[in-house]
Structures are given as structure tokens and as C-alpha cells.
Enzyme design. Structure first.
Site, PDB file in Angstrom:
ATOM      1  N   HIS A  78      54.294   5.280 106.810  1.00 43.87           N
ATOM      2  CA  HIS A  78      54.910   6.370 107.270  1.00 43.87           C
ATOM      3  C   HIS A  78      56.500   6.133 107.115  1.00 43.87           C
ATOM      4  O   HIS A  78      56.906   5.346 107.508  1.00 43.87           O
ATOM      5  CB  HIS A  78      54.311   6.743 108.783  1.00 43.87           C
ATOM      6  CG  HIS A  78      54.389   5.543 109.721  1.00 43.87           C
ATOM      7  ND1 HIS A  78      53.427   4.674 109.714  1.00 43.87           N
ATOM      8  CD2 HIS A  78      55.386   5.282 110.518  1.00 43.87           C
ATOM      9  CE1 HIS A  78      53.902   3.958 110.609  1.00 43.87           C
ATOM     10  NE2 HIS A  78      54.937   4.220 111.221  1.00 43.87           N
ATOM     11  N   LEU A  79      57.022   7.440 106.811  1.00 41.29           N
ATOM     12  CA  LEU A  79      58.320   7.309 106.556  1.00 41.29           C
ATOM     13  C   LEU A  79      58.816   8.238 107.766  1.00 41.29           C
ATOM     14  O   LEU A  79      58.460   9.365 107.938  1.00 41.29           O
ATOM     15  CB  LEU A  79      58.938   8.006 105.346  1.00 41.29           C
ATOM     16  CG  LEU A  79      60.297   8.024 104.942  1.00 41.29           C
ATOM     17  CD1 LEU A  79      60.879   6.466 104.876  1.00 41.29           C
ATOM     18  CD2 LEU A  79      60.564   8.929 103.774  1.00 41.29           C
ATOM     19  N   HIS A  80      59.841   7.592 108.639  1.00 41.51           N
ATOM     20  CA  HIS A  80      60.407   8.251 109.944  1.00 41.51           C
ATOM     21  C   HIS A  80      61.404   9.203 109.134  1.00 41.51           C
ATOM     22  O   HIS A  80      62.405   8.585 108.413  1.00 41.51           O
ATOM     23  CB  HIS A  80      60.919   7.318 110.797  1.00 41.51           C
ATOM     24  CG  HIS A  80      60.023   6.302 111.495  1.00 41.51           C
ATOM     25  ND1 HIS A  80      59.658   6.749 112.893  1.00 41.51           N
ATOM     26  CD2 HIS A  80      59.141   5.358 111.083  1.00 41.51           C
ATOM     27  CE1 HIS A  80      58.457   5.937 113.238  1.00 41.51           C
ATOM     28  NE2 HIS A  80      58.492   5.008 112.157  1.00 41.51           N
TER      29      HIS A  80
ATOM     30  N   ILE B 106      55.020  11.916 118.314  1.00 46.82           N
ATOM     31  CA  ILE B 106      54.631  12.162 119.678  1.00 46.82           C
ATOM     32  C   ILE B 106      55.591  11.758 120.433  1.00 46.82           C
ATOM     33  O   ILE B 106      55.766  12.298 121.855  1.00 46.82           O
ATOM     34  CB  ILE B 106      53.358  11.634 119.965  1.00 46.82           C
ATOM     35  CG1 ILE B 106      52.610  12.511 121.060  1.00 46.82           C
ATOM     36  CG2 ILE B 106      53.249  10.155 120.181  1.00 46.82           C
ATOM     37  CD1 ILE B 106      50.789  12.280 120.910  1.00 46.82           C
TER      38      ILE B 106
HETATM   39  P1  AMP Z   1      55.928   2.842 113.694  1.00 44.77           P
HETATM   40  O1  AMP Z   1      56.264   1.802 114.886  1.00 44.77           O
HETATM   41  O2  AMP Z   1      56.900   2.672 112.422  1.00 44.77           O
HETATM   42  O3  AMP Z   1      54.594   2.136 113.203  1.00 44.77           O
HETATM   43  O4  AMP Z   1      55.739   4.236 114.080  1.00 44.77           O
HETATM   44  C1  AMP Z   1      54.767   4.834 114.467  1.00 44.77           C
HETATM   45  C2  AMP Z   1      55.102   5.846 115.135  1.00 44.77           C
HETATM   46  O5  AMP Z   1      53.807   6.725 115.395  1.00 44.77           O
HETATM   47  C3  AMP Z   1      55.603   5.969 116.548  1.00 44.77           C
HETATM   48  O6  AMP Z   1      56.937   6.563 116.366  1.00 44.77           O
HETATM   49  C4  AMP Z   1      54.858   6.716 117.378  1.00 44.77           C
HETATM   50  O7  AMP Z   1      55.773   7.334 118.435  1.00 44.77           O
HETATM   51  C5  AMP Z   1      54.160   7.589 116.452  1.00 44.77           C
HETATM   52  N1  AMP Z   1      52.752   8.024 116.968  1.00 44.77           N
HETATM   53  C6  AMP Z   1      51.707   7.344 117.547  1.00 44.77           C
HETATM   54  N2  AMP Z   1      50.699   8.066 117.670  1.00 44.77           N
HETATM   55  C7  AMP Z   1      51.081   9.484 117.451  1.00 44.77           C
HETATM   56  C8  AMP Z   1      50.392  10.722 117.318  1.00 44.77           C
HETATM   57  N3  AMP Z   1      49.393  10.814 117.898  1.00 44.77           N
HETATM   58  N4  AMP Z   1      50.901  11.928 117.055  1.00 44.77           N
HETATM   59  C9  AMP Z   1      52.297  11.644 116.361  1.00 44.77           C
HETATM   60  N5  AMP Z   1      52.967  10.490 116.535  1.00 44.77           N
HETATM   61  C10 AMP Z   1      52.483   9.245 116.659  1.00 44.77           C
END
Ligand code: AMP
Ligand code: ZN
Length: 113
Positions: free
Chosen positions: A99-101, A31
Site C-alpha cells: 500500500h502506498l500512503h 482509519i
Molecule cells: P503500514 O503501517 O504502512 O503497514 O500501514 C497500514 C495502515 O493501514 C495504517 O496506517 C493503518 O492505520 C491502516 N489501516 C489498518 N486497518 C485499516 C482499515 N480497516 N481501514 C483503513 N485503514 C486501515
């Protein structure tokens, strides 16, 4: 898990822009993208983070990486990309469903910040 953001996204209770899905994995666009392409790949089964994964999850973790590579090709990241898994406060993990970026579409500096 009822109070997990990504479990709710997987269940369709919170909207997301889906990039891929199979029986084990859900992938959707971040997002708040940190690059022109920024996809998150998550297992459908709730695992809080890498520290909570066990040997029984090894194939699933491998599948996340291989699926990221396949998606990178599909999304046109021919010049390269990065897969990242943040663990804990120092790495800035903010969602406690592993989660894998997948990041790409621009030059990615190394080391990361
Ligand atoms: P992390 O900081 O590695 O835990 O990554 C969490 C990721 O989730 C961040 O890059 C956020 O931008 C993303 N994120 C949070 N809420 C949402 C959502 N509703 N839809 C898509 N991505 C999200
Ligand atoms: Zn979850």
C-alpha cells in the site's frame, strides 16, 4: 487472499471510505489518519510488499504513484504531500498487502520518525 485485511476491504467485506477505484487500484482513507489527508492506494491483486514485487509489477507500482499525484490534486493538496511505502519491521509495515500512503494537509517533517 481470504485472510488479508486489504483484500477484504477491496472485496467490500470490510467497510472503507473509498477515494478512488479502477480495474487495478483501490484507494481509501486510512482509519487512523496521520495527517488531515491520509489515503492508502493498493493494487487489487494481492502483493505482500515491495520485496515481493517483480519487474512484471513495474507498471502497476508506477500507476499507484501517478494516481496518488492525481488524487492529491483532487483532494486539494496544492501545498505539497508525501507518498510513502513502508517495507518490513524497521519501517513499521503492519499490513502485508502492498500500500502506498498519500499524506498531506499539514507540514510534514523530514526526516520522518
Ligand atoms: P503500514 O503501517 O504502512 O503497514 O500501514 C497500514 C495502515 O493501514 C495504517 O496506517 C493503518 O492505520 C491502516 N489501516 C489498518 N486497518 C485499516 C482499515 N480497516 N481501514 C483503513 N485503514 C486501515
Ligand atoms: Zn491482500
Amino acid at each position: 487472499m481470504a485472510d488479508c485485511l486489504f483484500c477484504r476491504i477491496i472485496a467490500g467485506e470490510i467497510p472503507s471510505k473509498r477515494a478512488f477505484e479502477n480495474e487495478r487500484i483501490f484507494a481509501f482513507h486510512d482509519i487512523q489518519p496521520g495527517a488531515p489527508t491520509h489515503v492508502l492506494l493498493v493494487p487489487k491483486r494481492h502483493i505482500a510488499g515491495l520485496d515481493n514485487a517483480t519487474a512484471a509489477d513495474a507498471a502497476l507500482l508506477g500507476e499507484l504513484q501517478l494516481e496518488a499525484a492525481r488524487l492529491a490534486k483532487e483532494l486539494g493538496l496544492a501545498n505539497g504531500y508525501r507518498t510513502v511505502l513502508n517495507v518490513g519491521p524497521d519501517a513499521g509495515q503492519s499490513v502485508f498487502h502492498i500500500h502506498l500512503h498519500l499524506l498531506g494537509g499539514r507540514h510534514l517533517a523530514w526526516p520522518p520518525g
